[in-house]
Motif scaffolding. Structure first.
Motif, PDB file in Angstrom:
ATOM      1  N   ARG A 149      -4.172 -13.070  11.346  1.00  0.00           N
ATOM      2  CA  ARG A 149      -4.160 -11.707  10.835  1.00  0.00           C
ATOM      3  C   ARG A 149      -3.096 -10.945  11.599  1.00  0.00           C
ATOM      4  O   ARG A 149      -3.142 -10.861  12.822  1.00  0.00           O
ATOM      5  CB  ARG A 149      -5.508 -11.016  11.003  1.00  0.00           C
ATOM      6  CG  ARG A 149      -5.502  -9.616  10.365  1.00  0.00           C
ATOM      7  CD  ARG A 149      -6.795  -8.879  10.576  1.00  0.00           C
ATOM      8  NE  ARG A 149      -6.912  -8.411  11.965  1.00  0.00           N
ATOM      9  CZ  ARG A 149      -7.910  -7.628  12.402  1.00  0.00           C
ATOM     10  NH1 ARG A 149      -8.864  -7.271  11.577  1.00  0.00           N
ATOM     11  NH2 ARG A 149      -7.940  -7.248  13.665  1.00  0.00           N
ATOM     12  N   ASP A 174      -4.684  -6.464   2.618  1.00  0.00           N
ATOM     13  CA  ASP A 174      -5.775  -5.521   2.357  1.00  0.00           C
ATOM     14  C   ASP A 174      -5.266  -4.083   2.425  1.00  0.00           C
ATOM     15  O   ASP A 174      -4.092  -3.827   2.698  1.00  0.00           O
ATOM     16  CB  ASP A 174      -6.963  -5.755   3.299  1.00  0.00           C
ATOM     17  CG  ASP A 174      -6.653  -5.467   4.771  1.00  0.00           C
ATOM     18  OD1 ASP A 174      -5.783  -4.621   5.059  1.00  0.00           O
ATOM     19  OD2 ASP A 174      -7.289  -6.098   5.642  1.00  0.00           O
ATOM     20  N   GLU A 175      -6.161  -3.143   2.157  1.00  0.00           N
ATOM     21  CA  GLU A 175      -5.768  -1.738   2.074  1.00  0.00           C
ATOM     22  C   GLU A 175      -5.442  -1.121   3.429  1.00  0.00           C
ATOM     23  O   GLU A 175      -4.926  -0.004   3.488  1.00  0.00           O
ATOM     24  CB  GLU A 175      -6.876  -0.930   1.408  1.00  0.00           C
ATOM     25  CG  GLU A 175      -6.996  -1.161  -0.084  1.00  0.00           C
ATOM     26  CD  GLU A 175      -8.030  -0.259  -0.736  1.00  0.00           C
ATOM     27  OE1 GLU A 175      -7.675   0.426  -1.709  1.00  0.00           O
ATOM     28  OE2 GLU A 175      -9.184  -0.246  -0.247  1.00  0.00           O
ATOM     29  N   THR A 229     -13.018  -2.566   0.581  1.00  0.00           N
ATOM     30  CA  THR A 229     -11.557  -2.645   0.495  1.00  0.00           C
ATOM     31  C   THR A 229     -11.148  -3.383  -0.763  1.00  0.00           C
ATOM     32  O   THR A 229     -11.902  -4.201  -1.300  1.00  0.00           O
ATOM     33  CB  THR A 229     -10.962  -3.353   1.732  1.00  0.00           C
ATOM     34  OG1 THR A 229      -9.528  -3.230   1.704  1.00  0.00           O
ATOM     35  CG2 THR A 229     -11.297  -4.836   1.745  1.00  0.00           C
ATOM     36  N   LYS A 230      -9.963  -3.065  -1.235  1.00  0.00           N
ATOM     37  CA  LYS A 230      -9.305  -3.876  -2.251  1.00  0.00           C
ATOM     38  C   LYS A 230      -8.307  -4.788  -1.545  1.00  0.00           C
ATOM     39  O   LYS A 230      -7.886  -4.515  -0.423  1.00  0.00           O
ATOM     40  CB  LYS A 230      -8.602  -2.996  -3.274  1.00  0.00           C
ATOM     41  CG  LYS A 230      -9.546  -2.149  -4.107  1.00  0.00           C
ATOM     42  CD  LYS A 230      -8.792  -1.329  -5.118  1.00  0.00           C
ATOM     43  CE  LYS A 230      -9.757  -0.501  -5.957  1.00  0.00           C
ATOM     44  NZ  LYS A 230      -9.054   0.334  -6.962  1.00  0.00           N
ATOM     45  N   PHE A 231      -7.941  -5.863  -2.201  1.00  0.00           N
ATOM     46  CA  PHE A 231      -6.969  -6.761  -1.599  1.00  0.00           C
ATOM     47  C   PHE A 231      -6.125  -7.413  -2.680  1.00  0.00           C
ATOM     48  O   PHE A 231      -6.459  -7.375  -3.873  1.00  0.00           O
ATOM     49  CB  PHE A 231      -7.658  -7.820  -0.730  1.00  0.00           C
ATOM     50  CG  PHE A 231      -8.526  -8.801  -1.488  1.00  0.00           C
ATOM     51  CD1 PHE A 231      -8.003 -10.014  -1.951  1.00  0.00           C
ATOM     52  CD2 PHE A 231      -9.870  -8.541  -1.714  1.00  0.00           C
ATOM     53  CE1 PHE A 231      -8.804 -10.920  -2.634  1.00  0.00           C
ATOM     54  CE2 PHE A 231     -10.676  -9.440  -2.388  1.00  0.00           C
ATOM     55  CZ  PHE A 231     -10.148 -10.637  -2.855  1.00  0.00           C
ATOM     56  N   ASN A 280       0.838  -1.196   0.000  1.00  0.00           N
ATOM     57  CA  ASN A 280       0.000   0.000   0.000  1.00  0.00           C
ATOM     58  C   ASN A 280       0.876   1.249   0.000  1.00  0.00           C
ATOM     59  O   ASN A 280       1.859   1.333   0.733  1.00  0.00           O
ATOM     60  CB  ASN A 280      -0.911   0.018   1.231  1.00  0.00           C
ATOM     61  CG  ASN A 280      -2.003  -1.025   1.154  1.00  0.00           C
ATOM     62  OD1 ASN A 280      -2.892  -0.938   0.316  1.00  0.00           O
ATOM     63  ND2 ASN A 280      -1.939  -2.032   2.027  1.00  0.00           N
ATOM     64  N   LEU A 325     -13.865  -9.502   3.648  1.00  0.00           N
ATOM     65  CA  LEU A 325     -12.561 -10.075   3.957  1.00  0.00           C
ATOM     66  C   LEU A 325     -12.418 -10.064   5.471  1.00  0.00           C
ATOM     67  O   LEU A 325     -12.136  -9.032   6.082  1.00  0.00           O
ATOM     68  CB  LEU A 325     -11.432  -9.274   3.300  1.00  0.00           C
ATOM     69  CG  LEU A 325     -10.009  -9.755   3.595  1.00  0.00           C
ATOM     70  CD1 LEU A 325      -9.807 -11.198   3.127  1.00  0.00           C
ATOM     71  CD2 LEU A 325      -8.982  -8.835   2.941  1.00  0.00           C
TER      72      LEU A 325
END
Length: 256
Positions: A221, A165-166, A99-101, A43, A143
């Motif tokens: 995570r 993720d973002e 979100t984008k991933f 990112n 997600l």
């Protein structure tokens, strides 16, 4: 056989130059598991960037910009989908409502075609079996631990997935394939095997403080602050899918 690699600099312990050097050394060591393509995701300025090339790692130069503290990488040995077509290479982009991933996979999935039919997933130009994991997550429009658990319990094969993720969370979903995560003073490094990380350590003159243990069925995570949360999924058992032992059964199911 592919390799995952990456870093999480959760205390800004490394300079940008040091991070780029670590990524170069890690990716070079990962060539032992794949030379068809190399890629990273990170990112920067509020957007997710993916850089990948159909080249072995020693022919790729990484130059992440200042301020990037979390990087997810992959070296590929192509088993399905031509590496020359760069959209077949890892990491793969994914889009969700909030979100984008980016997703990378080490292993091979055997039921990707069945899942695309059974889950009514959209047609795609991506030929790689791994991409079905992206589609399953997009299909759930989330997600989180639940969506990753659902995805992991549907795919059949050997795998470790990493997802960035973002918000600079890296998610690790460990199937039966290897994964090694080393903790240092203020940062983490990971790769598909302990051997890869140990060789990289030797070249970088590093010594880890501890190893973060993982096992088959784990979902981790790790956020940008280095905090770790844990969940689990139920690995698919061999007896549920006889084509693991008798591959000809799978061919009959696909082409009958």
């Amino acid at each position: 056989m592919c390799s995952l690699f990456g870093l999480i600099d959760y205390q800004n312990a490394l300079s940008t130059r040091q991070k780029n050097k670590i990524l170069i050394v890690l990716s070079h060591e990962c060539e032992c598991r794949g030379t068809d393509a190399t890629g990273i995701a990170y990112n920067y300025t509020g957007s997710l960037r993916i850089f990948k090339r159909p080249l072995p790692a020693h022919k790729v130069r990484f130059h992440i910009p200042n301020g990037v503290n979390v990087v997810m990488g992959h070296t590929r040995m192509a088993t399905q989908g031509l590496a020359e077509l760069n959209f077949n290479n890892h990491p793969f982009p994914g889009n969700l409502p909030h979100t984008k991933f980016a997703l990378a996979h080490n292993g091979v999935l055997w039921n990707d075609q069945e899942l695309r039919f059974m889950e009514a997933l959209p047609e795609t130009h991506v030929q790689t079996d791994s991409y079905v994991a992206v589609q399953l997550l997009e299909n759930q429009k989330a997600l989180d631990f639940n969506s990753l658990k659902n995805m992991a319990e549907k795919v059949d094969g050997s795998f470790v997935f990493t997802v960035l993720d973002e918000r600079d969370n890296i998610w690790f979903v460990r199937g039966e394939n290897p994964l090694c995560i080393f903790s240092y003073n203020g940062f983490l490094l990971y790769a598909s095997t302990e051997g890869i990380l140990s060789k990289a350590e030797h070249r970088l003159h590093l010594r880890h403080q501890e190893e973060i243990a993982t096992k088959e069925g784990d979902i981790l995570r790790i956020d940008k602050n280095g905090d770790i949360e844990h969940s689990e999924f139920l690995p698919m058992q061999t007896f549920r899918h006889p084509w693991r032992q008798f591959p000809c059964w799978r061919q009959l199911m696909l082409y009958k």
